[in-house]
Design an enzyme around this catalytic site. Structure first.
Site, PDB file in Angstrom:
ATOM      1  N   ILE A  62     -37.312  -6.785 115.067  1.00  0.00           N
ATOM      2  CA  ILE A  62     -36.510  -7.820 115.703  1.00  0.00           C
ATOM      3  C   ILE A  62     -37.036  -8.138 117.092  1.00  0.00           C
ATOM      4  CG2 ILE A  62     -34.340  -7.413 114.460  1.00  0.00           C
ATOM      5  CD1 ILE A  62     -33.511  -5.460 116.614  1.00  0.00           C
ATOM      6  N   HIS A  90     -39.965  17.212 128.195  1.00  0.00           N
ATOM      7  CA  HIS A  90     -41.281  17.353 128.809  1.00  0.00           C
ATOM      8  C   HIS A  90     -41.419  18.638 129.625  1.00  0.00           C
ATOM      9  CE1 HIS A  90     -39.464  15.380 132.486  1.00  0.00           C
ATOM     10  NE2 HIS A  90     -40.260  16.253 133.084  1.00  0.00           N
ATOM     11  N   ASP A 123     -36.170  12.320 125.763  1.00  0.00           N
ATOM     12  CA  ASP A 123     -36.725  13.371 126.617  1.00  0.00           C
ATOM     13  C   ASP A 123     -35.697  14.473 126.874  1.00  0.00           C
ATOM     14  OD1 ASP A 123     -38.600  14.745 128.058  1.00  0.00           O
ATOM     15  OD2 ASP A 123     -38.373  13.569 129.885  1.00  0.00           O
ATOM     16  N   GLY A 149     -33.883  -0.923 109.372  1.00  0.00           N
ATOM     17  CA  GLY A 149     -35.091  -1.306 108.641  1.00  0.00           C
ATOM     18  C   GLY A 149     -35.518  -2.733 108.872  1.00  0.00           C
ATOM     19  N   VAL A 150     -35.475  -3.198 110.132  1.00  0.00           N
ATOM     20  CA  VAL A 150     -35.951  -4.538 110.466  1.00  0.00           C
ATOM     21  C   VAL A 150     -36.786  -4.477 111.735  1.00  0.00           C
ATOM     22  CG1 VAL A 150     -34.049  -5.809 109.407  1.00  0.00           C
ATOM     23  CG2 VAL A 150     -33.832  -5.014 111.777  1.00  0.00           C
ATOM     24  N   ASN A 172     -37.179  19.011 139.548  1.00  0.00           N
ATOM     25  CA  ASN A 172     -35.778  18.675 139.286  1.00  0.00           C
ATOM     26  C   ASN A 172     -35.568  18.237 137.839  1.00  0.00           C
ATOM     27  OD1 ASN A 172     -35.362  17.777 142.564  1.00  0.00           O
ATOM     28  ND2 ASN A 172     -33.659  18.763 141.503  1.00  0.00           N
ATOM     29  N   SER A 173     -36.651  17.963 137.122  1.00  0.00           N
ATOM     30  CA  SER A 173     -36.537  17.469 135.753  1.00  0.00           C
ATOM     31  C   SER A 173     -35.695  18.401 134.901  1.00  0.00           C
ATOM     32  CB  SER A 173     -37.929  17.330 135.125  1.00  0.00           C
ATOM     33  OG  SER A 173     -38.661  16.302 135.734  1.00  0.00           O
TER      34      SER A 173
END
Length: 486
Positions: free
Chosen positions: A281, A119, A149, A278-279, A221-222
């Site tokens: 759940i 970001h 991120d 591929g499920v 700080n990101s």
């Protein structure tokens, strides 16, 4: 008479005991001194060691000019032209303008690879890296991953750069000292110290594994590093929990063991390559256990839907409970998603499922999740018209009709019972069932008509069960609900 001193002979056994007690006391004092010394008197040496590898990041972005007046001015208002003319005089018309943002990052190799948050650099036209020495270098994006991120940048430098190494975040314990370094609120290089407040925090993503810390983390700080006392990066500072935008001592850093896997893939491929089973759940709740034959606890993940993909090709079915994946027990959905995502694309793995009260082992060759992100789950086919409406267990239900399909935005293939009303005093309402939900299965069998649901309820009561397991679709997303029968 003066009292006379009496000499009491000390036996060898007593003497040895006294010596041992003295030795233990000395050891205890030394251990206490070591503990006291473990708490640093100053973080200055550590800060001096790591600061040259921490960078400030400035990004520039071209923003399209405003096409209308800024502020709350209704379209067609007599004030619209006035505000537009005012903006033009202020240079805020339709001309493009430059916008800048600040963040942090850190160097992980002497040849100029830099880690930061996605970001921080997302959508940027230009990225400028400022080093502790004041030197500035332009950076290019090697790859980024919105799911965690994270982003990997590269700068070209004539001289080898100072860099830091990753530590093992799994060894970080609650209470350990940590140091956050970055560029808070654009103030330049800043250091804050704190402790690990919690581990394995989840925020909103499928691959979250955050370290929570009370070291001050603020905007800017990101992307900066969270260090342990050995100067190793154990986290990437990503988010804060705050009512006012400032630090209140609840900050989150993505754990380094997640970061290293992502960064390695970004460096090699410029993108992530996560395994895909591929499920669809969901977790198993306490009240669902009694409705599933052979299930003894809430461990596992129940399959709600199987679209075209690796799982379907391997024979995994809706209603299967995944108990083990590639030799690892499955505790819940989050754990399974992370394990699958961390598994190599194309690897053949063994998946143990519980089906009809018995376990089966199936071999699945994993696909790539990124290639399947836009996949739309399929829904079972069946007849579509039944005009009858009935109230059952606090729910008013009716079969899918063409008008309901259009009204609710259901797929052309959607079948089942539509919930047209819910008694707010019922258990169904407590369980979160709402008007517009589509009941697809009951007791792991397809429901196409009201008589189907009535039949499944009677069977469950005859079997002495206190609840019935419903598969419900809402907005195309399936989930199981254990609904009480009393």
């Amino acid at each position: 008479m003066k009292p006379q001193a009496v000499s009491v002979p000390i036996s060898n056994t007593s003497y040895v005991k006294m010596m041992w007690l003295s030795f233990i006391a000395i050891v205890a004092l030394v251990a206490q001194a070591v503990v006291v010394q473990a708490r640093p008197d100053s973080f200055a040496d550590l800060a001096e060691q790591v600061s040259p590898s921490v960078v400030n990041i400035t990004t520039s972005t071209t923003v399209a000019g405003r096409t209308g007046p800024r502020g709350v001015v209704p379209e067609g208002s007599p004030f619209e032209d006035f505000f537009r003319e005012f903006q033009d005089r202020q240079g805020e018309g339709e001309r493009p303008r430059r916008s800048s943002a600040l963040g942090s990052g850190f160097v992980i190799s002497e040849d100029g690879y830099v880690v930061t948050n996605n970001h921080v650099i997302d959508g940027a036209d230009e990225i400028l890296i400022e080093f502790f020495s004041g030197e500035e270098l332009p950076a290019t994006v090697i790859g980024k991953d919105p799911n965690t991120d994270l982003a990997l940048l590269k700068v070209e430098s004539a001289e080898p750069l100072q860099f830091v190494s990753f530590g093992d975040s799994d060894t970080a314990r609650v209470g350990d000292w940590v140091l956050a370094v970055g560029n808070p609120l654009g103030q330049g290089f800043s250091v804050s110290a704190g402790i690990v407040s919690a581990r394995n925090r989840a925020l909103s993503g499928n691959y979250d594994d955050y370290i929570q810390t009370d070291a001050a983390i603020n905007r800017g700080n990101s992307g900066g590093p969270l260090f342990n006392m050995d100067g190793e990066v154990v986290g990437v500072n990503t988010a804060i929990l705050s009512p006012n935008g400032g630090s209140i001592g609840i900050g989150f850093s993505m754990a380094s063991n997640v970061v290293t896997r992502v960064i390695d893939q970004l460096e090699k491929f410029g993108e992530t390559r996560r395994g895909w089973l591929g499920v669809q759940i969901q977790n198993i709740s306490e009240d669902m256990v009694e409705t599933i034959d052979g299930l003894e606890g809430t461990a596992g993940a129940i399959v709600t839907n199987v679209p075209e993909g690796p799982a379907k090709e391997a024979g995994i079915l809706a209603n299967d409970v995944i108990m083990s994946f590639d030799g690892q027990d499955v505790e819940d959905v989050r754990g399974l998603v992370r394990t699958v995502g961390n598994t190599e694309v194309g690897k053949a793995v063994r998946v143990v499922v519980l089906r009809d009260g018995k376990t089966q082992t199936l071999k699945v060759t994993l696909g790539r999740r990124e290639d399947a992100e836009a996949a739309v789950p399929a829904v079972a086919e069946g007849p579509t018209d039944e005009p009858t409406e009935k109230e059952i267990l606090g729910l008013t239900v009716t079969p899918v009709t063409e008008s309901l399909r259009s009204e609710l935005g259901l797929d052309a293939e959607a079948v089942g019972l539509v919930v047209t009303g819910v008694d707010e005093a019922s258990k169904a309402f407590e369980k979160g069932l709402r008007q517009g939900d589509l009941i697809v299965e009951a007791s792991q069998q397809a429901v196409l008509a009201i008589s189907d649901l009535d039949g499944r309820i009677e069977e469950a009561k005859d079997a002495g069960r206190k609840s019935i397991l419903l598969l419900v679709h809402r907005g195309g997303e399936p989930r199981f609900v254990a609904l009480g029968l009393e």
